[in-house]
Each structure stands twice: as structure tokens, then as C-alpha cells.
Design a protein around this motif. Structure first.
Motif, PDB file in Angstrom:
ATOM      1  N   MET A   1       0.823  -1.197   0.000  1.00  0.00           N
ATOM      2  CA  MET A   1       0.000   0.000   0.000  1.00  0.00           C
ATOM      3  C   MET A   1       0.865   1.257   0.000  1.00  0.00           C
ATOM      4  SD  MET A   1      -2.997   1.090   2.695  1.00  0.00           S
ATOM      5  CE  MET A   1      -3.749  -0.537   2.581  1.00  0.00           C
ATOM      6  N   GLU A   2       1.950   1.223   0.779  1.00  0.00           N
ATOM      7  CA  GLU A   2       2.843   2.375   0.804  1.00  0.00           C
ATOM      8  C   GLU A   2       3.510   2.586  -0.547  1.00  0.00           C
ATOM      9  OE1 GLU A   2       6.435   4.200   3.611  1.00  0.00           O
ATOM     10  OE2 GLU A   2       5.767   2.120   3.845  1.00  0.00           O
ATOM     11  N   SER A   3       3.899   1.488  -1.199  1.00  0.00           N
ATOM     12  CA  SER A   3       4.501   1.602  -2.531  1.00  0.00           C
ATOM     13  C   SER A   3       3.504   2.161  -3.539  1.00  0.00           C
ATOM     14  CB  SER A   3       5.010   0.235  -2.999  1.00  0.00           C
ATOM     15  OG  SER A   3       5.966  -0.280  -2.098  1.00  0.00           O
ATOM     16  N   LEU A   4       2.249   1.772  -3.406  1.00  0.00           N
ATOM     17  CA  LEU A   4       1.216   2.272  -4.317  1.00  0.00           C
ATOM     18  C   LEU A   4       1.031   3.778  -4.144  1.00  0.00           C
ATOM     19  CD1 LEU A   4      -1.109   1.699  -6.331  1.00  0.00           C
ATOM     20  CD2 LEU A   4      -2.583   1.350  -4.344  1.00  0.00           C
ATOM     21  N   SER A  45     -11.175  11.973  -3.243  1.00  0.00           N
ATOM     22  CA  SER A  45     -11.213  11.752  -4.688  1.00  0.00           C
ATOM     23  C   SER A  45     -10.101  10.854  -5.199  1.00  0.00           C
ATOM     24  CB  SER A  45     -11.153  13.095  -5.428  1.00  0.00           C
ATOM     25  OG  SER A  45      -9.931  13.774  -5.119  1.00  0.00           O
ATOM     26  N   GLN A  46      -8.954  10.803  -4.508  1.00  0.00           N
ATOM     27  CA  GLN A  46      -7.816  10.047  -5.040  1.00  0.00           C
ATOM     28  C   GLN A  46      -7.331   8.946  -4.098  1.00  0.00           C
ATOM     29  OE1 GLN A  46      -4.691  12.389  -6.962  1.00  0.00           O
ATOM     30  NE2 GLN A  46      -5.985  14.219  -6.834  1.00  0.00           N
ATOM     31  N   VAL A  47      -7.137   9.279  -2.835  1.00  0.00           N
ATOM     32  CA  VAL A  47      -6.531   8.303  -1.920  1.00  0.00           C
ATOM     33  C   VAL A  47      -7.500   7.174  -1.592  1.00  0.00           C
ATOM     34  CG1 VAL A  47      -5.534   7.975   0.356  1.00  0.00           C
ATOM     35  CG2 VAL A  47      -4.969  10.013  -0.958  1.00  0.00           C
ATOM     36  N   LEU A  48      -8.727   7.496  -1.208  1.00  0.00           N
ATOM     37  CA  LEU A  48      -9.694   6.452  -0.856  1.00  0.00           C
ATOM     38  C   LEU A  48      -9.957   5.471  -1.994  1.00  0.00           C
ATOM     39  CD1 LEU A  48     -12.454   7.984   1.453  1.00  0.00           C
ATOM     40  CD2 LEU A  48     -10.902   6.107   1.929  1.00  0.00           C
ATOM     41  N   PRO A  49     -10.167   5.915  -3.245  1.00  0.00           N
ATOM     42  CA  PRO A  49     -10.337   4.943  -4.337  1.00  0.00           C
ATOM     43  C   PRO A  49      -9.123   4.044  -4.528  1.00  0.00           C
ATOM     44  CG  PRO A  49     -11.141   7.092  -5.006  1.00  0.00           C
ATOM     45  CD  PRO A  49     -10.436   7.293  -3.697  1.00  0.00           C
ATOM     46  N   LEU A  50      -7.910   4.600  -4.369  1.00  0.00           N
ATOM     47  CA  LEU A  50      -6.709   3.776  -4.511  1.00  0.00           C
ATOM     48  C   LEU A  50      -6.652   2.689  -3.442  1.00  0.00           C
ATOM     49  CD1 LEU A  50      -3.912   6.397  -5.327  1.00  0.00           C
ATOM     50  CD2 LEU A  50      -4.768   4.595  -6.830  1.00  0.00           C
ATOM     51  N   VAL A  51      -6.938   3.060  -2.202  1.00  0.00           N
ATOM     52  CA  VAL A  51      -6.892   2.088  -1.105  1.00  0.00           C
ATOM     53  C   VAL A  51      -7.989   1.045  -1.253  1.00  0.00           C
ATOM     54  CG1 VAL A  51      -7.090   1.829   1.385  1.00  0.00           C
ATOM     55  CG2 VAL A  51      -5.817   3.754   0.446  1.00  0.00           C
ATOM     56  N   ALA A  52      -9.187   1.486  -1.636  1.00  0.00           N
ATOM     57  CA  ALA A  52     -10.293   0.542  -1.801  1.00  0.00           C
ATOM     58  C   ALA A  52      -9.995  -0.470  -2.912  1.00  0.00           C
ATOM     59  CB  ALA A  52     -11.573   1.310  -2.112  1.00  0.00           C
ATOM     60  N   GLU A  53      -9.422  -0.012  -4.014  1.00  0.00           N
ATOM     61  CA  GLU A  53      -9.077  -0.918  -5.111  1.00  0.00           C
ATOM     62  C   GLU A  53      -7.954  -1.862  -4.705  1.00  0.00           C
ATOM     63  OE1 GLU A  53      -9.178  -2.708  -8.835  1.00  0.00           O
ATOM     64  OE2 GLU A  53     -10.605  -1.400  -7.792  1.00  0.00           O
ATOM     65  N   TYR A  54      -6.978  -1.351  -3.945  1.00  0.00           N
ATOM     66  CA  TYR A  54      -5.866  -2.179  -3.463  1.00  0.00           C
ATOM     67  C   TYR A  54      -6.385  -3.314  -2.584  1.00  0.00           C
ATOM     68  CZ  TYR A  54      -1.712  -3.439  -0.772  1.00  0.00           C
ATOM     69  OH  TYR A  54      -0.698  -4.142  -0.148  1.00  0.00           O
ATOM     70  N   LEU A  55      -7.313  -3.015  -1.696  1.00  0.00           N
ATOM     71  CA  LEU A  55      -7.862  -4.033  -0.808  1.00  0.00           C
ATOM     72  C   LEU A  55      -8.791  -4.988  -1.556  1.00  0.00           C
ATOM     73  CD1 LEU A  55      -8.674  -1.832   2.329  1.00  0.00           C
ATOM     74  CD2 LEU A  55      -6.720  -3.345   2.008  1.00  0.00           C
ATOM     75  N   ARG A  56      -9.528  -4.475  -2.536  1.00  0.00           N
ATOM     76  CA  ARG A  56     -10.465  -5.316  -3.273  1.00  0.00           C
ATOM     77  C   ARG A  56      -9.740  -6.419  -4.037  1.00  0.00           C
ATOM     78  NH1 ARG A  56     -12.321  -6.176  -8.090  1.00  0.00           N
ATOM     79  NH2 ARG A  56     -10.862  -4.656  -8.978  1.00  0.00           N
ATOM     80  N   LYS A  57      -8.587  -6.123  -4.597  1.00  0.00           N
ATOM     81  CA  LYS A  57      -7.815  -7.128  -5.318  1.00  0.00           C
ATOM     82  C   LYS A  57      -7.328  -8.243  -4.406  1.00  0.00           C
ATOM     83  CE  LYS A  57      -6.119  -4.044  -8.969  1.00  0.00           C
ATOM     84  NZ  LYS A  57      -4.921  -3.441  -9.611  1.00  0.00           N
ATOM     85  N   GLY A  59      -9.115  -9.361  -1.817  1.00  0.00           N
ATOM     86  CA  GLY A  59     -10.265  -9.941  -1.157  1.00  0.00           C
ATOM     87  C   GLY A  59     -10.667  -9.261   0.127  1.00  0.00           C
ATOM     88  N   LEU A  60     -10.272  -8.014   0.290  1.00  0.00           N
ATOM     89  CA  LEU A  60     -10.589  -7.271   1.501  1.00  0.00           C
ATOM     90  C   LEU A  60     -11.474  -6.080   1.153  1.00  0.00           C
ATOM     91  CD1 LEU A  60      -7.024  -7.246   3.106  1.00  0.00           C
ATOM     92  CD2 LEU A  60      -8.888  -8.814   3.612  1.00  0.00           C
ATOM     93  N   GLU A  61     -12.085  -5.527   2.169  1.00  0.00           N
ATOM     94  CA  GLU A  61     -12.980  -4.398   1.961  1.00  0.00           C
ATOM     95  C   GLU A  61     -12.752  -3.365   3.053  1.00  0.00           C
ATOM     96  OE1 GLU A  61     -17.776  -3.411   1.483  1.00  0.00           O
ATOM     97  OE2 GLU A  61     -17.059  -5.469   1.822  1.00  0.00           O
ATOM     98  N   LEU A  62     -12.700  -2.118   2.657  1.00  0.00           N
ATOM     99  CA  LEU A  62     -12.496  -1.029   3.597  1.00  0.00           C
ATOM    100  C   LEU A  62     -13.782  -0.765   4.377  1.00  0.00           C
ATOM    101  CD1 LEU A  62     -10.278   1.032   4.427  1.00  0.00           C
ATOM    102  CD2 LEU A  62     -11.340   2.631   2.842  1.00  0.00           C
TER     103      LEU A  62
END
Length: 267
Positions: A1-4, A45-57, A59-62
Motif C-alpha cells: 500500500m505504501e509503494s502504491l 477523490s484520489q486516496v480512498l479509491p486507490l486504497v479501496a481498489e488495493y484491498l479489493r484485489k 479480497g478485503l474491503e475497507l
């Protein structure tokens, strides 16, 4: 996540100007994390979508219930501590929820051992008080420590009065039996215990306020534990003494007087 996040908001190389202005940083411990930025719009607009997509891949959900976007002036709780900005200063102190939870455990422990000997009660309380105080000793905790000590004193006074409610012992007798003075401190709860050799040993209750506040010093990024030139740095760090690394040519020296831009928003 930090690298992303570093990929989208770099602080070095191409696009670093935008990344430095955004002040996007990640602080994580286990499954708890905080992401900071310089504006609420950037987080939404930017950080939350990135984190949500990272977790979705993965199998996790924010959790939207636990996710909170707040300004640093309003403060937020993280790992039992409250982080809040007061003017130009950011103060970290034990959170009210953490203090309440700790005192709740102490009260339950004292009430559950109404007939135990005072020395045994001191042996049970001291490790808990020491562990909690050591956890918060790097923050601005002096006021919280004093408050916790006063609440524990009230619990112990009620514990002692309940023990002698039927005996009709007055308050002065109870104070003389369970509370003593040592040095400049009065009303100090104690218990007498017998050692294996038959001698009398007096055990004193540990006070959270007696725990010294020690500011945490981050490890220098260029201080390698196996580098000979950094040996003196690690030895001084063990002694809790501030120390500057020697000038090593191309290495960048850390300057305490230069403050990076402070992010105002966190999620």
C-alpha cells in the motif's frame, strides 16, 4: 500500500513536486493505518479509491464505519493515543477511551479481590500500571498519568473502607493501616509481606506519574546496524542520548531545524 501511494504521489524523481505538496503519507501498525494528506478533497477523490481498489484485489474491503476523514485540528485516535493539532504544534496524548478502558480493568480487578491481602493486591496492580505507563511514556502523558493515579487512589480507598465497614473503623485508622508516607509523597498505598527468610517486606504501589517521559527518537535512515562508522551512534542511542552521525561525504545529513510540510487531513 505504501509503494502504491508513493507511485502516485512520489517525493523523488518526476512528479515529486506534486507529491511533496500533497503530503500523502502512510502510518501502519498491523491492520490499523492512517493516511495523511493536505486536503479533504484529495483524500476523498484520489486516496480512498486507490486504497479501496488495493484491498479489493486482495479480497478485503475497507470498513466505511471505521473509516473517518478528519482535520488534524479536530484530532483522531490511533493505537490508544489521541493526535491533535493545537496551533502550530501537534500533541500526542493518551486517548480518553484508552484511559477509560484501563481504569475499568483496574476497578474490576480491585473489586474482584475484596478480601485479598494488600501486598498481594500491590503485586497484581504494579505490572498493569507499569505496562500502561511505559506504553504512553513517549507521548505528552503527565496529566493523564496524574489523573489515573488519582482514580486508582479513590478505588483503593473505597476498597479499604469496605473491608472494615462492619468493624466500624474510622477513616484515620484505615489511612494509617493502608497508606503511608515516603519522601515527599503522602497517601501512598502499601502492603506488608513476609519473605522466605521470615523478614517483613513492604511493597509500595507503583504510580504512573513516577514514569519519566522519554521522547522517542526515530532511527536515522542512513544508520546501518552493521556499519563500523555507525557503531558510536547505536551505543549512544542505547543510552538515550541524542547524537549526530559524522559527515560521510555524499550522505545527506538530517537537520532537526528543517520541518517538512505538515499534512492537515487524515483518514
Amino acid at each position: 500500500m505504501e509503494s502504491l501511494l508513493r507511485k502516485h504521489f512520489p517525493v523523488r524523481g518526476p512528479g515529486c513536486t506534486v507529491g511533496k505538496k500533497a503530503c500523502v503519507n502512510l502510518v501502519r501498525y498491523a491492520d490499523d493505518f492512517v493516511i495523511t494528506a493536505n486536503s479533504k478533497e484529495l483524500l476523498e477523490s484520489q486516496v480512498l479509491p486507490l486504497v479501496a481498489e488495493y484491498l479489493r484485489k486482495r479480497g478485503l474491503e475497507l470498513s466505511l464505519e471505521k473509516t473517518k476523514i478528519t482535520h488534524l485540528r479536530d484530532g483522531f485516535d490511533f493505537l490508544g493515543q489521541n493526535i491533535r493539532a493545537f496551533g502550530d504544534r501537534t500533541i500526542i496524548q493518551p486517548s480518553k477511551k484508552n484511559i477509560a478502558a484501563f481504569l475499568s480493568k483496574i476497578r474490576k480487578l480491585i473489586k474482584a479481590n475484596a478480601a485479598i491481602a494488600p501486598a498481594a493486591l500491590v503485586r497484581m496492580l504494579n505490572p498493569k500500571i507499569r505496562g500502561w505507563a511505559n506504553y504512553h511514556r513517549h507521548a505528552c502523558s503527565k496529566r493523564a498519568f496524574s489523573y489515573v493515579d488519582s482514580q486508582i487512589f479513590k478505588c483503593l480507598m473505597a476498597w479499604a473502607r469496605r473491608r472494615h465497614k462492619r468493624d466500624g473503623k474510622n477513616r484515620h485508622w484505615i489511612v494509617d493501616k493502608y497508606f503511608g508516607s515516603q519522601g515527599n509523597r503522602r497517601w501512598w498505598f502499601f502492603g506488608d509481606d513476609e519473605t522466605q527468610k521470615g523478614a517483613c517486606e513492604r511493597l509500595w504501589l507503583l504510580h504512573a506519574a513516577s514514569t519519566p517521559i522519554v521522547r522517542h527518537l526515530k532511527v536515522r535512515s542512513d544508520a546501518h546496524p552493521y556499519a563500523p562508522e555507525c557503531k558510536e551512534y547505536w551505543e549512544n542511542r542505547k543510552r538515550k542520548a541524542p547524537y549526530s552521525l559524522p559527515d560521510q561525504g555524499n550522505r545527506i545529513a538530517f537537520n532537526y531545524t528543517v520541518r517538512p510540510p505538515r499534512p492537515d487531513w487524515g483518514v
